[in-house]
Design a protein around this motif. Structure first.
Motif, PDB file in Angstrom:
ATOM      1  N   LYS A  12     -49.148  21.917  76.862  1.00 56.33           N
ATOM      2  CA  LYS A  12     -48.024  21.920  75.927  1.00 56.33           C
ATOM      3  C   LYS A  12     -47.158  20.717  76.264  1.00 56.33           C
ATOM      4  O   LYS A  12     -46.696  20.563  77.378  1.00 56.33           O
ATOM      5  CB  LYS A  12     -47.225  23.217  76.092  1.00 56.33           C
ATOM      6  CG  LYS A  12     -46.234  23.556  74.949  1.00 56.33           C
ATOM      7  CD  LYS A  12     -45.204  22.541  74.680  1.00 56.33           C
ATOM      8  CE  LYS A  12     -44.173  22.976  73.666  1.00 56.33           C
ATOM      9  NZ  LYS A  12     -43.102  21.989  73.555  1.00 56.33           N
ATOM     10  N   SER A  14     -43.847  18.353  75.204  1.00 60.42           N
ATOM     11  CA  SER A  14     -42.600  18.295  74.454  1.00 60.42           C
ATOM     12  C   SER A  14     -42.659  17.157  73.451  1.00 60.42           C
ATOM     13  O   SER A  14     -43.045  16.031  73.788  1.00 60.42           O
ATOM     14  CB  SER A  14     -41.432  18.063  75.418  1.00 60.42           C
ATOM     15  OG  SER A  14     -40.263  17.712  74.700  1.00 60.42           O
ATOM     16  N   GLU A  16     -40.180  15.670  72.265  1.00 67.99           N
ATOM     17  CA  GLU A  16     -39.175  14.689  72.663  1.00 67.99           C
ATOM     18  C   GLU A  16     -39.721  13.686  73.676  1.00 67.99           C
ATOM     19  O   GLU A  16     -39.196  12.586  73.793  1.00 67.99           O
ATOM     20  CB  GLU A  16     -37.946  15.390  73.233  1.00 67.99           C
ATOM     21  CG  GLU A  16     -37.147  16.119  72.180  1.00 67.99           C
ATOM     22  CD  GLU A  16     -35.925  16.771  72.763  1.00 67.99           C
ATOM     23  OE1 GLU A  16     -34.837  16.168  72.663  1.00 67.99           O
ATOM     24  OE2 GLU A  16     -36.069  17.873  73.316  1.00 67.99           O
ATOM     25  N   SER A  17     -40.784  14.061  74.386  1.00 72.31           N
ATOM     26  CA  SER A  17     -41.372  13.124  75.345  1.00 72.31           C
ATOM     27  C   SER A  17     -42.146  12.014  74.637  1.00 72.31           C
ATOM     28  O   SER A  17     -42.568  11.049  75.266  1.00 72.31           O
ATOM     29  CB  SER A  17     -42.296  13.863  76.316  1.00 72.31           C
ATOM     30  OG  SER A  17     -43.468  14.307  75.648  1.00 72.31           O
ATOM     31  N   GLY A  53     -44.777  19.893  70.719  1.00 69.35           N
ATOM     32  CA  GLY A  53     -43.546  20.384  70.110  1.00 69.35           C
ATOM     33  C   GLY A  53     -43.054  19.419  69.040  1.00 69.35           C
ATOM     34  O   GLY A  53     -43.483  18.268  68.970  1.00 69.35           O
ATOM     35  N   GLY A  55     -39.718  18.618  68.542  1.00 67.63           N
ATOM     36  CA  GLY A  55     -38.346  18.184  68.796  1.00 67.63           C
ATOM     37  C   GLY A  55     -38.104  16.719  68.511  1.00 67.63           C
ATOM     38  O   GLY A  55     -36.967  16.298  68.331  1.00 67.63           O
TER      39      GLY A  55
END
Length: 78
Positions: A12, A14, A16-17, A53, A55
């Motif tokens: 998983k 992110s 945002e990364s 994700g 984000g």
């Protein structure tokens, strides 16, 4: 090189990364860095399922400004 302990993994990441700090979207350098980290596992024969994700594309707090979207819905969408 040693045999990997796991043959299949779920990773998983992110969202945002995958973008620049304080930014949104997808940054190619960030994606390339992620690929560089994952590639050695693939070369060992590890099968990787990746969940990314969102984000980096949309944040729940952005949607809360819309009077037609409840906060819980906005957070779930973000």
């Amino acid at each position: 090189m040693a045999e990997p302990v796991y043959k299949k993994i779920l990773l998983k990441v992110s969202g945002e990364s995958m973008c620049l700090p304080e930014s949104s979207g997808v940054d190619s350098q960030a994606v390339n860095e992620l690929v560089d980290e994952i590639a050695p596992l693939v070369e060992l024969g590890v099968q990787i399922t990746m969940v990314v994700g969102g984000g980096n594309l949309i944040r729940g707090r952005q949607l809360m400004e819309d009077p037609n979207i409840r906060r819980t819905t906005a957070d779930q969408m973000g």
